[in-house]
Design an enzyme around this catalytic site. Structure first.
Site, PDB file in Angstrom:
ATOM      1  N   SER A 176      24.548 105.313 -40.146  1.00 16.60           N
ATOM      2  CA  SER A 176      25.302 105.184 -38.905  1.00 16.60           C
ATOM      3  C   SER A 176      26.345 106.269 -38.696  1.00 16.60           C
ATOM      4  O   SER A 176      26.643 106.630 -37.556  1.00 16.60           O
ATOM      5  CB  SER A 176      25.983 103.817 -38.844  1.00 16.60           C
ATOM      6  OG  SER A 176      26.867 103.638 -39.940  1.00 16.60           O
ATOM      7  N   HIS A 204      20.205 101.409 -36.526  1.00 18.07           N
ATOM      8  CA  HIS A 204      20.315 102.615 -35.699  1.00 18.07           C
ATOM      9  C   HIS A 204      18.981 103.322 -35.493  1.00 18.07           C
ATOM     10  O   HIS A 204      18.943 104.375 -34.856  1.00 18.07           O
ATOM     11  CB  HIS A 204      21.343 103.569 -36.309  1.00 18.07           C
ATOM     12  CG  HIS A 204      22.734 103.028 -36.265  1.00 18.07           C
ATOM     13  ND1 HIS A 204      23.583 103.231 -35.201  1.00 18.07           N
ATOM     14  CD2 HIS A 204      23.416 102.254 -37.154  1.00 18.07           C
ATOM     15  CE1 HIS A 204      24.737 102.623 -35.431  1.00 18.07           C
ATOM     16  NE2 HIS A 204      24.659 102.025 -36.611  1.00 18.07           N
ATOM     17  N   LYS A 235      22.319  97.559 -30.181  1.00 19.81           N
ATOM     18  CA  LYS A 235      22.452  99.009 -29.985  1.00 19.81           C
ATOM     19  C   LYS A 235      21.438  99.472 -28.937  1.00 19.81           C
ATOM     20  O   LYS A 235      21.678  99.321 -27.749  1.00 19.81           O
ATOM     21  CB  LYS A 235      22.338  99.710 -31.328  1.00 19.81           C
ATOM     22  CG  LYS A 235      23.488  99.286 -32.266  1.00 19.81           C
ATOM     23  CD  LYS A 235      23.389  99.849 -33.626  1.00 19.81           C
ATOM     24  CE  LYS A 235      24.602  99.450 -34.474  1.00 19.81           C
ATOM     25  NZ  LYS A 235      24.718  97.986 -34.693  1.00 19.81           N
TER      26      LYS A 235
END
Length: 389
Positions: A176, A204, A235
Site C-alpha cells: 500500500s 490494493h 478501494k
C-alpha cells in the site's frame, strides 16, 4: 493524563502528529476542503467509482427495499439475501469455491489470521505488510518471523531456520505504501515445497491487476494456487468491507471461528448492494484499468524527468520519497496551499527515514488534472529543494 500530553507533545516535535482533514464533496478528482478547491491525488478510489451514478442508484434502491441498518450480526439476524449474493459474486470473481465478507479489511485480516494460527504456528510475514496483518499475527500468539521486503532468499532462510506446525506465509499483493507487487510465483513454489499455507492481502490489487481486475494471483497466472485470498471492497470497488475467498472448508471454518466476523453487526444492505454492482462494473470495464495504468506510467516518467526520487511501480500508487518526516509534512502542506491534496506518509506507517508523499491516481483524472498537479508538485519541490531548480 500527563504521560498522554507528553507523548502528543513529542509526536508533534518529531513531525509525526496527525490531523483530520474533512472533505466536503464526493471522492472525485477535484474536491473541496474548507471550501478550497483541490486536485485530489491521495484517494484509494482507483477506478473513480465513488461518485458513480449506477452505484448511487443501487444504494438508494436497497435502502428503499431493506431500510438503512442490518439489525444484527451475520449469525443472528443480520444476514440478508444480498449478503449471500455478494459472497457468491466474490467467489466467482476470485475463481474460488466460496467467500466470506467482513466489515473491514482490517477485521478480515485479524479474523483470518487469529482463527487459523496459534502458538504452535510460525507466520512468515513480509516486513512491509499492512498493519492489520501484523496485528493479526501478534494477536494469534504465533511466532512472528518478518522477512526482508520481497526478498525470497531471506524468506527461504527463515523457513529453513524456524519450524512449526500449521505455518503460514502472508504477504500484501500490492504494497500500500510502496506500490510494488509481491513475487507470488516464488512464494508459491517455496510454500508448496515446505507444505506451508499461503495468504495474500489483495486490498490494493482488487479491481486493478489481473484478468477482469481479479487481483495478483490472476496477474501472475496463479489462479487456485493461493490458499487464502483476502481483499477489500473499499478501494477500487468504492464501497466498504473486506473479504476472504478460498475453499468451502476454509470459509465454513472462518464463519464459525473468526471472532471479528462473529461478533460484529453486519454491513448495511445498501453497502452490500453497492459492492455487488461495483464488481459487475469492474469485471466488464477493462478500459478504466488500462487508462489508469497508462496514466500512472506517464505520471511517473514526468516526475522522474523532473528529478524526484520515486519508487517505480506498475500500479496507480506512486511514492515520492522525501526522507525525513517534517520535510514530507512541509511538502504536503505546501501542495495543499497550492491546490493539490497529497498526504504525507510518515512512521509508523513507513520505516524511519522513508517518509514520502503517496500519490494515488484515479481513472477519472483528466490529463488537465494531472498536468496542473505536476506543475505544482515541481514548483513546491523546487521551493523546498527536494529537486533542483
Amino acid at each position: 493524563m500527563n504521560h498522554i500530553i507528553e507523548k502528543i507533545k513529542k509526536t508533534k516535535e518529531k513531525g509525526l502528529y496527525r490531523e483530520l482533514r474533512y472533505i466536503e464533496t464526493a471522492q472525485t478528482p477535484r474536491v473541496k476542503i474548507k471550501e478550497k478547491d483541490l486536485i485530489l491525488l491521495g484517494s484509494n478510489n482507483y477506478l473513480g467509482l465513488c461518485d458513480d451514478s449506477r452505484l448511487k442508484k443501487v444504494a438508494i434502491d436497497a435502502i428503499n427495499k431493506y431500510g438503512v441498518g442490518s439489525g444484527g450480526s451475520r449469525l443472528t439476524t443480520g444476514s440478508y439475501d444480498i449478503h449471500k449474493e455478494l459472497e457468491e459474486k466474490i467467489a466467482s470473481f476470485k475463481g474460488t469455491e466460496d467467500s466470506l465478507v467482513f466489515n473491514t479489511g482490517y477485521m478480515a485480516n485479524i479474523g483470518i489470521i487469529t482463527s487459523l494460527c496459534d502458538r504452535n504456528s510460525v507466520i512468515f510475514c513480509d516486513r512491509l505488510n499492512h498493519a492489520s496483518i501484523i496485528d493479526g499475527c501478534r494477536l494469534s500468539g504465533a511466532k512472528l518471523i518478518r522477512y526482508k521486503h520481497c526478498d525470497i532468499n531471506d524468506l527461504l532462510d527463515k523457513i529453513n531456520k524456524y519450524k512449526g506446525s500449521n505455518n503460514l506465509i502472508v504477504t500484501d499483493g500490492v504494497f500500500s505504501m510502496d506500490g510494488d507487487i509481491a513475487p507470488l510465483p516464488d512464494i508459491v513454489k517455496i510454500a508448496k515445497r515446505h507444505t506451508i499455507m499461503t495468504m495474500v492481502d489483495d486490498a490494493h490489487a482488487t479491481g486493478i491487476l489481473g484478468k477482469k481486475g481479479s487481483g495478483t494471483s490472476s496477474y501472475f497466472g496463479l489462479e487456485n494456487e493461493i490458499d487464502i485470498m483476502m481483499g477489500t471492497l473499499s478501494k477500487a470497488a468504492a464501497s466498504e468491507g473486506g473479504f476472504v475467498a478460498g475453499k468451502k472448508d476454509l470459509i465454513d471454518y472462518l464463519r464459525n471461528y473468526a471472532r471479528s466476523f462473529i461478533y460484529s453487526t453486519a454491513l448495511s444492505p445498501s453497502t452490500i448492494a453497492v459492492s455487488i454492482k461495483a464488481l459487475e462494473i469492474i469485471e466488464k470495464d477493462d478500459e478504466r484499468r488500462v487508462k489508469l495504468l497508462k496514466m500512472s506510467d506517464w505520471f511517473q516518467k514526468e516526475l522522474e524527468i523532473a528529478g524526484f526520487n520515486l519508487i517505480r511501480t506498475k500500479t496507480p500508487i506512486i511514492p515520492i520519497m522525501v526522507g525525513e518526516a517534517d520535510k514530507a509534512v512541509e511538502f504536503s502542506k505546501g501542495l495543499l496551499e497550492a491546490g493539490v491534496y497529497i498526504p504525507a506518509i510518515r512512521p509508523p506507517s513507513v520505516p524511519e527515514g522513508t517518509s514520502r508523499l503517496r500519490i494515488s491516481l484515479m481513472a477519472t483524472h483528466s490529463q488537465q488534472d494531472l498536468e496542473e498537479a505536476l506543475m505544482k508538485i515541481k514548483l513546491i519541490g523546487k521551493q523546498l529543494k527536494i529537486i533542483g531548480g
